[in-house]
Write a protein that holds these residues in place. Structure first.
Motif, PDB file in Angstrom:
ATOM      1  N   SER A   1       0.827  -1.204   0.000  1.00  0.00           N
ATOM      2  CA  SER A   1       0.000   0.000   0.000  1.00  0.00           C
ATOM      3  C   SER A   1       0.863   1.256   0.000  1.00  0.00           C
ATOM      4  O   SER A   1       0.589   2.227  -0.725  1.00  0.00           O
ATOM      5  N   THR A   2       1.926   1.249   0.773  1.00  0.00           N
ATOM      6  CA  THR A   2       2.837   2.383   0.827  1.00  0.00           C
ATOM      7  C   THR A   2       3.531   2.584  -0.520  1.00  0.00           C
ATOM      8  O   THR A   2       3.669   3.717  -1.005  1.00  0.00           O
ATOM      9  N   ILE A   3       3.953   1.496  -1.153  1.00  0.00           N
ATOM     10  CA  ILE A   3       4.571   1.590  -2.475  1.00  0.00           C
ATOM     11  C   ILE A   3       3.552   2.123  -3.485  1.00  0.00           C
ATOM     12  O   ILE A   3       3.869   2.992  -4.300  1.00  0.00           O
ATOM     13  N   GLY A   4       2.324   1.609  -3.420  1.00  0.00           N
ATOM     14  CA  GLY A   4       1.271   2.079  -4.311  1.00  0.00           C
ATOM     15  C   GLY A   4       0.997   3.555  -4.135  1.00  0.00           C
ATOM     16  O   GLY A   4       0.796   4.286  -5.117  1.00  0.00           O
ATOM     17  N   ASP A   5       1.008   4.027  -2.886  1.00  0.00           N
ATOM     18  CA  ASP A   5       0.816   5.454  -2.615  1.00  0.00           C
ATOM     19  C   ASP A   5       1.912   6.267  -3.290  1.00  0.00           C
ATOM     20  O   ASP A   5       1.644   7.307  -3.902  1.00  0.00           O
ATOM     21  N   GLU A   6       3.145   5.795  -3.199  1.00  0.00           N
ATOM     22  CA  GLU A   6       4.264   6.509  -3.814  1.00  0.00           C
ATOM     23  C   GLU A   6       4.108   6.547  -5.327  1.00  0.00           C
ATOM     24  O   GLU A   6       4.322   7.579  -5.951  1.00  0.00           O
ATOM     25  N   LEU A   7       3.731   5.432  -5.920  1.00  0.00           N
ATOM     26  CA  LEU A   7       3.545   5.397  -7.370  1.00  0.00           C
ATOM     27  C   LEU A   7       2.415   6.317  -7.810  1.00  0.00           C
ATOM     28  O   LEU A   7       2.472   6.917  -8.876  1.00  0.00           O
ATOM     29  N   ALA A   8       1.405   6.433  -6.980  1.00  0.00           N
ATOM     30  CA  ALA A   8       0.245   7.255  -7.331  1.00  0.00           C
ATOM     31  C   ALA A   8       0.544   8.744  -7.267  1.00  0.00           C
ATOM     32  O   ALA A   8      -0.107   9.529  -7.952  1.00  0.00           O
ATOM     33  N   VAL A   9       1.525   9.159  -6.474  1.00  0.00           N
ATOM     34  CA  VAL A   9       1.828  10.586  -6.342  1.00  0.00           C
ATOM     35  C   VAL A   9       3.170  10.958  -6.944  1.00  0.00           C
ATOM     36  O   VAL A   9       3.625  12.079  -6.769  1.00  0.00           O
ATOM     37  N   GLY A  10       3.793  10.047  -7.661  1.00  0.00           N
ATOM     38  CA  GLY A  10       5.099  10.294  -8.253  1.00  0.00           C
ATOM     39  C   GLY A  10       5.114  11.509  -9.160  1.00  0.00           C
ATOM     40  O   GLY A  10       4.074  12.051  -9.533  1.00  0.00           O
ATOM     41  N   PRO A  11       6.289  11.955  -9.550  1.00  0.00           N
ATOM     42  CA  PRO A  11       6.428  13.221 -10.269  1.00  0.00           C
ATOM     43  C   PRO A  11       5.887  13.207 -11.700  1.00  0.00           C
ATOM     44  O   PRO A  11       5.698  14.256 -12.279  1.00  0.00           O
ATOM     45  N   TYR A  12       5.646  12.052 -12.280  1.00  0.00           N
ATOM     46  CA  TYR A  12       5.236  11.985 -13.684  1.00  0.00           C
ATOM     47  C   TYR A  12       3.736  11.848 -13.866  1.00  0.00           C
ATOM     48  O   TYR A  12       3.262  11.601 -14.950  1.00  0.00           O
ATOM     49  N   ARG A  13       2.991  11.976 -12.799  1.00  0.00           N
ATOM     50  CA  ARG A  13       1.536  11.900 -12.934  1.00  0.00           C
ATOM     51  C   ARG A  13       0.906  12.666 -11.782  1.00  0.00           C
ATOM     52  O   ARG A  13       1.508  12.876 -10.747  1.00  0.00           O
TER      53      ARG A  13
ATOM     54  N   ARG B   1      -5.131   3.271  -9.821  1.00  0.00           N
ATOM     55  CA  ARG B   1      -4.644   2.734  -8.548  1.00  0.00           C
ATOM     56  C   ARG B   1      -4.896   1.234  -8.486  1.00  0.00           C
ATOM     57  O   ARG B   1      -4.056   0.472  -7.999  1.00  0.00           O
ATOM     58  N   SER B   2      -6.022   0.775  -9.010  1.00  0.00           N
ATOM     59  CA  SER B   2      -6.303  -0.662  -9.052  1.00  0.00           C
ATOM     60  C   SER B   2      -5.270  -1.384  -9.908  1.00  0.00           C
ATOM     61  O   SER B   2      -4.827  -2.483  -9.583  1.00  0.00           O
ATOM     62  N   GLU B   3      -4.880  -0.742 -11.005  1.00  0.00           N
ATOM     63  CA  GLU B   3      -3.860  -1.300 -11.897  1.00  0.00           C
ATOM     64  C   GLU B   3      -2.514  -1.399 -11.162  1.00  0.00           C
ATOM     65  O   GLU B   3      -1.818  -2.417 -11.243  1.00  0.00           O
ATOM     66  N   ILE B   4      -2.163  -0.362 -10.432  1.00  0.00           N
ATOM     67  CA  ILE B   4      -0.931  -0.361  -9.637  1.00  0.00           C
ATOM     68  C   ILE B   4      -0.976  -1.490  -8.609  1.00  0.00           C
ATOM     69  O   ILE B   4      -0.032  -2.267  -8.474  1.00  0.00           O
TER      70      ILE B   4
END
Length: 103
Positions: free
Chosen positions: A52-64, A72-75
């Motif tokens: 979940s923490t990794i998913g949160d990071e991917l969801a707020v990363g600099p490229y999106r 988020r479901s895909e992540i």
């Protein structure tokens, strides 16, 4: 902005500033989690929190911007497969949540 979002953004910048963007670091973390789970040191609940923490990071990363519910479901689905340690995922380039930096 929510406190959780602000906290995640701060963590993102802190991790980036330390240089933990490297794929080798991510692979090592995932393998460590798999090993600790297999040794019954990490519970499935702990693995879920890590993903979940990794998913949160991917969801707020600099490229999106913040990922949509579908993105988020895909992540989360890809992280679930990745943490099994068995399934190849292929390139993330074709995923809907991958964007290029704005010029």
């Amino acid at each position: 902005m929510s406190n959780a979002y602000d906290k995640q953004k701060r963590l993102h910048y802190d991790v980036t500033n330390v240089g933990l963007r490297a794929q080798a670091t991510a692979v090592g973390l995932i393998q460590l989690c798999i090993e600790l789970r297999d040794a019954n040191i990490l519970s499935e609940d702990a693995i879920t929190r890590i993903k979940s923490t990794i998913g949160d990071e991917l969801a707020v990363g600099p490229y999106r911007r913040i990922a949509s519910r579908e993105q988020r479901s895909e992540i989360d689905a890809r992280l679930n497969r990745l943490f099994t340690g068995e399934q190849k995922l292929g390139s993330a380039d074709s995923l809907s949540f991958v964007t290029t930096p704005e010029d």
